[in-house]
Scaffold this active site. Structure first.
Site, PDB file in Angstrom:
ATOM      1  N   ARG A 181       0.550  -1.105   0.249  1.00 41.31           N
ATOM      2  CA  ARG A 181      -0.153   0.101   0.307  1.00 41.31           C
ATOM      3  C   ARG A 181       0.824   1.509   0.166  1.00 41.31           C
ATOM      4  O   ARG A 181       0.481   1.868   0.823  1.00 41.31           O
ATOM      5  CB  ARG A 181      -1.130  -0.298   1.488  1.00 41.31           C
ATOM      6  CG  ARG A 181      -2.072  -0.784   1.600  1.00 41.31           C
ATOM      7  CD  ARG A 181      -3.040  -0.578  -0.150  1.00 41.31           C
ATOM      8  NE  ARG A 181      -3.694  -1.944   0.351  1.00 41.31           N
ATOM      9  CZ  ARG A 181      -3.006  -3.728  -0.223  1.00 41.31           C
ATOM     10  NH1 ARG A 181      -2.426  -3.992  -1.229  1.00 41.31           N
ATOM     11  NH2 ARG A 181      -4.133  -4.754  -0.673  1.00 41.31           N
ATOM     12  N   SER A 230     -11.396   0.027   3.920  1.00 36.29           N
ATOM     13  CA  SER A 230      -9.839  -0.639   4.536  1.00 36.29           C
ATOM     14  C   SER A 230      -9.301   0.450   5.509  1.00 36.29           C
ATOM     15  O   SER A 230      -8.868   1.454   4.719  1.00 36.29           O
ATOM     16  CB  SER A 230      -8.694  -1.036   4.476  1.00 36.29           C
ATOM     17  OG  SER A 230      -9.760  -2.474   3.117  1.00 36.29           O
ATOM     18  N   GLU A 300      -4.625   3.166   6.908  1.00 35.50           N
ATOM     19  CA  GLU A 300      -4.175   3.039   5.188  1.00 35.50           C
ATOM     20  C   GLU A 300      -5.177   4.128   3.951  1.00 35.50           C
ATOM     21  O   GLU A 300      -4.857   4.167   3.421  1.00 35.50           O
ATOM     22  CB  GLU A 300      -5.183   1.546   5.386  1.00 35.50           C
ATOM     23  CG  GLU A 300      -4.998   1.585   3.135  1.00 35.50           C
ATOM     24  CD  GLU A 300      -5.778  -0.053   3.207  1.00 35.50           C
ATOM     25  OE1 GLU A 300      -5.845  -0.259   1.656  1.00 35.50           O
ATOM     26  OE2 GLU A 300      -5.285  -1.312   3.902  1.00 35.50           O
TER      27      GLU A 300
END
Length: 307
Positions: A181, A230, A300
């Site tokens: 990520r 998320s 995130e």
């Protein structure tokens, strides 16, 4: 208003810096992000085309911060708003076409649904996972977006990027230094196009995989809510939602913000939550998880702007 911006831009928002696209001062961002909260962009620029974006950035005072905004799905815009210029890519950047038997060229503003559907029609497998990520190609490339066993680093050939200076460069997959990520895309750079390479497949089988992913998301995620996707990265050897659940945070609230009952790695705006409440709830969850499991969760979701 930031003096760098106010001196660099025509306050009417019309024709500033020779811009041919739409330039809006003090543009509310809450309607453009999934959480439906947060302040305004000092300036919102929606370029007419690639040349317009390049010209605009080339002429803009280098001290003015620039940030790209896609579908606003993975973002908390803080209540104080975002200083400088927020760039939003429109239809001119949302095209997807097949380059060869297994490669797609995708505009930076194209959605994951459009990319995966175009791939299916072209008989290109391996990009089905993009169907499940509510964002645009630019965001996928920047964040190494991934889900259901796939990541952008697995399919990206290269991407075209407009640097903060207005220069257009092509960066290979290896240039982006991908990790989980995260990429090393330069600050202020805007992804305007990317090439994704899959593999040959049967459209019916590709559609079946997309249906499976869609059904799995529907069953496990609060898709009908004002959420941001998320919230925390999965720590090495752990699943973020399990850590949050174990810390007793399922359904936890703060003001109008709530940890989803359906999927504990999702935060929800239950009504009129402020961005401050959503972010503070996330920080409370992080503290509780650290106390219970000793694991430090990393955000995130992007948090941008001023509190």
């Amino acid at each position: 208003m930031d003096p760098h911006v106010s001196t660099a831009l025509d306050t009417s928002g019309e024709g500033a810096l020779g811009a041919r696209g739409k330039l809006t001062p003090q543009a509310p961002l809450a309607p453009l992000v999934w959480f439906k909260s947060g302040g305004a962009a000092e300036w919102l620029f929606e370029p007419k085309d690639l040349a317009d974006l390049q010209d605009f950035l080339r002429q803009l005072d280098p001290a003015v911060p620039v940030m790209a905004l896609g579908l606003g799905s993975n973002m908390i815009v803080r209540d104080g708003g975002v200083p400088g210029v927020v760039v939003r890519l429109g239809k001119a950047f949302a095209q997807v076409r097949r380059l060869d038997e297994v490669t797609l060229e995708c505009g930076g503003g194209a959605s994951g649904i459009l990319v995966s559907s175009t791939a299916r029609d072209a008989g290109i497998a391996g990009v089905e996972f993009l169907r499940s990520i509510p964002g645009t190609v630019g965001g996928f490339v920047r964040m190494n977006g991934g889900a259901y066993g796939g990541e952008v680093k697995d399919i990206l050939v290269d991407c075209d990027v407009v640097l903060r200076s207005g220069e257009l460069v092509t960066l290979d997959n290896a240039d982006l230094g991908y990790t989980y990520r995260h990429s090393q895309l330069p600050e202020g750079a805007i992804v305007v196009a990317a090439r994704f390479k899959g593999r040959s497949g049967e459209p019916a089988a590709i559609q079946a995989e997309m249906d499976r992913i869609s059904a799995s998301r529907e069953a496990s995620q609060p898709l009908r809510s004002k959420t941001g996707g998320s919230t925390f990265k999965n720590p090495q050897g752990h699943k973020a939602w399990e850590l949050v659940d174990r810390a007793g945070c399922r359904g936890l609230t703060l003001g109008g913000a709530q940890v989803s009952e359906k999927h504990t790695n999702f935060l929800i705006n239950t009504g009129a939550a402020t961005s401050a409440e959503i972010e503070a709830l996330g920080e409370d969850v992080r503290r509780r998880v650290k106390d219970i499991s000793g694991v430090e969760l990393e955000w995130e979701i992007q948090r941008v702007g001023t509190k």
